[in-house]
Design a protein around this motif. Structure first.
Motif, PDB file in Angstrom:
ATOM      1  N   ARG A  24      49.516  35.213  46.169  1.00 44.37           N
ATOM      2  CA  ARG A  24      48.963  33.854  46.189  1.00 44.37           C
ATOM      3  C   ARG A  24      47.479  33.866  46.558  1.00 44.37           C
ATOM      4  O   ARG A  24      46.664  33.196  45.910  1.00 44.37           O
ATOM      5  N   GLU A  25      47.110  34.628  47.583  1.00 42.24           N
ATOM      6  CA  GLU A  25      45.713  34.656  48.002  1.00 42.24           C
ATOM      7  C   GLU A  25      44.823  35.328  46.961  1.00 42.24           C
ATOM      8  O   GLU A  25      43.680  34.917  46.753  1.00 42.24           O
ATOM      9  N   LEU A  26      45.345  36.362  46.301  1.00 40.05           N
ATOM     10  CA  LEU A  26      44.561  37.003  45.234  1.00 40.05           C
ATOM     11  C   LEU A  26      44.308  36.032  44.091  1.00 40.05           C
ATOM     12  O   LEU A  26      43.208  35.992  43.517  1.00 40.05           O
ATOM     13  N   PHE A  27      45.327  35.253  43.735  1.00 41.50           N
ATOM     14  CA  PHE A  27      45.157  34.274  42.667  1.00 41.50           C
ATOM     15  C   PHE A  27      44.198  33.166  43.095  1.00 41.50           C
ATOM     16  O   PHE A  27      43.409  32.668  42.297  1.00 41.50           O
ATOM     17  N   ARG A  28      44.283  32.755  44.366  1.00 39.48           N
ATOM     18  CA  ARG A  28      43.401  31.689  44.844  1.00 39.48           C
ATOM     19  C   ARG A  28      41.947  32.156  44.927  1.00 39.48           C
ATOM     20  O   ARG A  28      41.037  31.453  44.489  1.00 39.48           O
ATOM     21  N   GLU A  29      41.743  33.335  45.500  1.00 40.45           N
ATOM     22  CA  GLU A  29      40.382  33.805  45.773  1.00 40.45           C
ATOM     23  C   GLU A  29      39.770  34.572  44.604  1.00 40.45           C
ATOM     24  O   GLU A  29      38.557  34.607  44.451  1.00 40.45           O
ATOM     25  N   ARG A  30      40.637  35.225  43.815  1.00 43.59           N
ATOM     26  CA  ARG A  30      40.172  36.062  42.696  1.00 43.59           C
ATOM     27  C   ARG A  30      39.146  37.098  43.185  1.00 43.59           C
ATOM     28  O   ARG A  30      38.164  37.397  42.516  1.00 43.59           O
ATOM     29  N   ASN A  31      39.431  37.601  44.382  1.00 43.51           N
ATOM     30  CA  ASN A  31      38.530  38.572  44.990  1.00 43.51           C
ATOM     31  C   ASN A  31      39.305  39.285  46.091  1.00 43.51           C
ATOM     32  O   ASN A  31      39.889  38.629  46.964  1.00 43.51           O
ATOM     33  N   VAL A  32      39.324  40.604  46.067  1.00 46.77           N
ATOM     34  CA  VAL A  32      40.122  41.371  47.024  1.00 46.77           C
ATOM     35  C   VAL A  32      39.585  41.196  48.439  1.00 46.77           C
ATOM     36  O   VAL A  32      40.350  41.017  49.393  1.00 46.77           O
ATOM     37  N   THR A  33      38.263  41.231  48.587  1.00 46.06           N
ATOM     38  CA  THR A  33      37.672  41.117  49.923  1.00 46.06           C
ATOM     39  C   THR A  33      37.961  39.761  50.545  1.00 46.06           C
ATOM     40  O   THR A  33      38.361  39.664  51.721  1.00 46.06           O
ATOM     41  N   ARG A  34      37.783  38.687  49.773  1.00 46.36           N
ATOM     42  CA  ARG A  34      38.030  37.346  50.320  1.00 46.36           C
ATOM     43  C   ARG A  34      39.518  37.142  50.606  1.00 46.36           C
ATOM     44  O   ARG A  34      39.885  36.490  51.586  1.00 46.36           O
ATOM     45  N   ALA A  35      40.378  37.677  49.740  1.00 43.65           N
ATOM     46  CA  ALA A  35      41.818  37.560  49.984  1.00 43.65           C
ATOM     47  C   ALA A  35      42.191  38.263  51.285  1.00 43.65           C
ATOM     48  O   ALA A  35      42.985  37.747  52.081  1.00 43.65           O
ATOM     49  N   ALA A  36      41.615  39.444  51.522  1.00 46.32           N
ATOM     50  CA  ALA A  36      41.895  40.168  52.760  1.00 46.32           C
ATOM     51  C   ALA A  36      41.444  39.359  53.970  1.00 46.32           C
ATOM     52  O   ALA A  36      42.133  39.308  54.996  1.00 46.32           O
ATOM     53  N   ARG A  37      40.289  38.710  53.845  1.00 43.37           N
ATOM     54  CA  ARG A  37      39.786  37.898  54.953  1.00 43.37           C
ATOM     55  C   ARG A  37      40.724  36.733  55.245  1.00 43.37           C
ATOM     56  O   ARG A  37      41.006  36.415  56.404  1.00 43.37           O
ATOM     57  N   GLN A  38      41.235  36.083  54.205  1.00 42.79           N
ATOM     58  CA  GLN A  38      42.152  34.961  54.393  1.00 42.79           C
ATOM     59  C   GLN A  38      43.464  35.414  55.024  1.00 42.79           C
ATOM     60  O   GLN A  38      44.068  34.690  55.822  1.00 42.79           O
ATOM     61  N   LEU A  39      43.901  36.615  54.664  1.00 45.86           N
ATOM     62  CA  LEU A  39      45.176  37.122  55.179  1.00 45.86           C
ATOM     63  C   LEU A  39      45.036  37.769  56.552  1.00 45.86           C
ATOM     64  O   LEU A  39      46.048  38.032  57.219  1.00 45.86           O
ATOM     65  N   ASP A  59      51.117  44.704  34.563  1.00 44.62           N
ATOM     66  CA  ASP A  59      49.957  43.927  34.109  1.00 44.62           C
ATOM     67  C   ASP A  59      48.851  44.098  35.148  1.00 44.62           C
ATOM     68  O   ASP A  59      49.114  44.235  36.345  1.00 44.62           O
ATOM     69  N   GLU A  60      47.593  44.028  34.690  1.00 42.51           N
ATOM     70  CA  GLU A  60      46.466  44.184  35.606  1.00 42.51           C
ATOM     71  C   GLU A  60      46.319  42.999  36.564  1.00 42.51           C
ATOM     72  O   GLU A  60      45.765  43.123  37.653  1.00 42.51           O
ATOM     73  N   LEU A  61      46.786  41.809  36.156  1.00 40.96           N
ATOM     74  CA  LEU A  61      46.738  40.581  36.954  1.00 40.96           C
ATOM     75  C   LEU A  61      45.313  40.085  37.190  1.00 40.96           C
ATOM     76  O   LEU A  61      44.977  38.936  36.892  1.00 40.96           O
ATOM     77  N   LEU A  62      44.444  40.931  37.767  1.00 44.81           N
ATOM     78  CA  LEU A  62      43.032  40.606  37.969  1.00 44.81           C
ATOM     79  C   LEU A  62      42.182  41.609  37.206  1.00 44.81           C
ATOM     80  O   LEU A  62      42.362  42.818  37.356  1.00 44.81           O
ATOM     81  N   LEU A  63      41.267  41.118  36.402  1.00 48.19           N
ATOM     82  CA  LEU A  63      40.381  41.974  35.624  1.00 48.19           C
ATOM     83  C   LEU A  63      38.950  41.771  36.103  1.00 48.19           C
ATOM     84  O   LEU A  63      38.480  40.633  36.243  1.00 48.19           O
ATOM     85  N   ARG A  64      38.249  42.882  36.336  1.00 51.56           N
ATOM     86  CA  ARG A  64      36.867  42.774  36.780  1.00 51.56           C
ATOM     87  C   ARG A  64      35.953  42.490  35.584  1.00 51.56           C
ATOM     88  O   ARG A  64      36.029  43.174  34.561  1.00 51.56           O
ATOM     89  N   THR A  65      35.118  41.478  35.715  1.00 54.34           N
ATOM     90  CA  THR A  65      34.084  41.172  34.724  1.00 54.34           C
ATOM     91  C   THR A  65      32.763  41.050  35.475  1.00 54.34           C
ATOM     92  O   THR A  65      32.487  40.031  36.103  1.00 54.34           O
ATOM     93  N   GLY A  66      31.950  42.110  35.430  1.00 57.61           N
ATOM     94  CA  GLY A  66      30.719  42.115  36.207  1.00 57.61           C
ATOM     95  C   GLY A  66      31.039  42.211  37.686  1.00 57.61           C
ATOM     96  O   GLY A  66      31.742  43.119  38.138  1.00 57.61           O
ATOM     97  N   ASN A  67      30.559  41.216  38.449  1.00 61.43           N
ATOM     98  CA  ASN A  67      30.797  41.206  39.894  1.00 61.43           C
ATOM     99  C   ASN A  67      31.961  40.302  40.289  1.00 61.43           C
ATOM    100  O   ASN A  67      32.165  40.041  41.474  1.00 61.43           O
ATOM    101  N   ALA A  68      32.691  39.819  39.312  1.00 59.71           N
ATOM    102  CA  ALA A  68      33.773  38.875  39.601  1.00 59.71           C
ATOM    103  C   ALA A  68      35.070  39.353  38.953  1.00 59.71           C
ATOM    104  O   ALA A  68      35.086  40.296  38.148  1.00 59.71           O
TER     105      ALA A  68
END
Length: 318
Positions: A24-39, A59-68
């Motif tokens: 849930r946090e990964l989907f909300r934040e779309r960022n591993v670092t921010r998700a870790a901070r929330q958790l 499935d990859e679930l999250l795909l990196r595009t540039g810095n996001a």
């Protein structure tokens, strides 16, 4: 990523349900670092969980595009399911014999269209902030007419605001919230707006804008279409839109017409380029109710929430 071998449905006992919260946090934040901070955990821990989730779903679930990161199509499909399952799980474990709103950190979920959300939202927000400042609210807006999936929907939320929906296949409770009336919405430069009088015969042939009209067919479960059906009008639906508040945008500068709730019409500024007129014949009232699964009848938290929504509706009385 390669497609994994076919799996049989996993038993709950074999699943790490902590992965749901991480997902849930990964989907909300779309960022591993921010998700870790929330958790409140380390970034490597979230990265490891993401790897497990990728293997599970194939499935990859999250795909990196540039810095996001962006969500894959499967992740987008899973987002709402993860939110509803996490909310239902939190409600399950929050259920108890006592509830203190001033100390609760529970997230409540209400389901409704943007019409009652507009009428009640600001009052619910103020009451929640005053009485339960640590609690959270997930206001889910319906994306189409509430129909056959109503049983599943009502089980996954704390309450649902809608008109009467006919028969449920599961026990539900309800309480009235507010009433409203239908207005006729026209462009400010529409010929009928300047007419001394008009009747159904003038409105029937016009193109219509109908919110939450399920499909291009007829009839529809849309509240507006049901009212037109009662009047013997089979509208030529020119625009279907999944929002009440968007209706004026498709009326202004056109010959189109729409049924529109008076409480929303009263909020329309002149610059929207539309006008609301009384209907030439009596119409049924709009009757909005709060619905809930009876499994929560005696849950103190849900009892409190229902009282809060009822008080918000009372404050919203015209």
């Amino acid at each position: 990523m390669a497609t994994p071998p076919e799996r049989t449905p996993a038993h709950l006992a074999n699943l790490d349900l902590n992965l749901l919260v991480t997902l849930r946090e990964l989907f909300r934040e779309r960022n591993v670092t921010r998700a870790a901070r929330q958790l409140g955990v380390s970034q490597p821990a979230v990265s490891a969980s993401l790897s497990r989730l990728r293997r599970h779903f194939g499935d990859e679930l999250l795909l990196r595009t540039g810095n996001a990161y962006v969500l894959t199509p499967l992740a987008t499909q899973l987002t709402d399911q993860v939110e509803t399952v996490c909310a239902a799980t939190e409600r399950l474990f929050a259920t108890g014999s006592a509830f203190d709103p001033s100390a609760s950190r529970r997230e409540f979920t209400l389901l409704m269209s943007d019409y009652p959300a507009t009428v009640l939202g600001d009052r619910i927000s103020r009451l929640l902030e005053r009485e339960a400042p640590r609690a959270a609210l997930h206001m889910r807006l319906v994306r189409e007419t509430i129909g056959g999936d109503i049983v599943e929907a009502i089980r996954l939320v704390d309450g649902m605001v809608s008109p009467r929906l006919g028969h449920f296949r599961t026990p539900v409770g309800s309480q009235p919230l507010f009433k409203d009336r239908w207005m006729c919405l026209l462009s400010a430069d529409h010929p009928l707006y300047e007419a001394d009088s008009f009747g159904l015969e003038d409105l029937t042939p016009l193109p219509w804008v109908v919110p939450y009209h399920r499909d291009a067919g007829y009839p529809s479960a849309s509240p507006a279409t049901r009212q037109l059906t009662a009047l013997g009008i089979r509208p030529r639906v020119a625009v279907r839109v999944e929002s009440y508040r968007a209706v004026p945008d498709f009326i202004a500068g056109t010959r189109r017409v729409a049924l529109y709730p008076a409480r929303l019409a009263a909020r329309l500024p002149a610059e929207r380029g539309v006008r609301a007129l009384e209907w030439p014949v009596p119409l049924d009232e709009i009757d909005e109710l709060l619905w809930w699964d009876t499994v929560y009848d005696k849950d103190p938290a849900n009892v409190w929430l229902r009282g809060l929504v009822e008080r918000a509706a009372s404050e919203a009385a015209p």
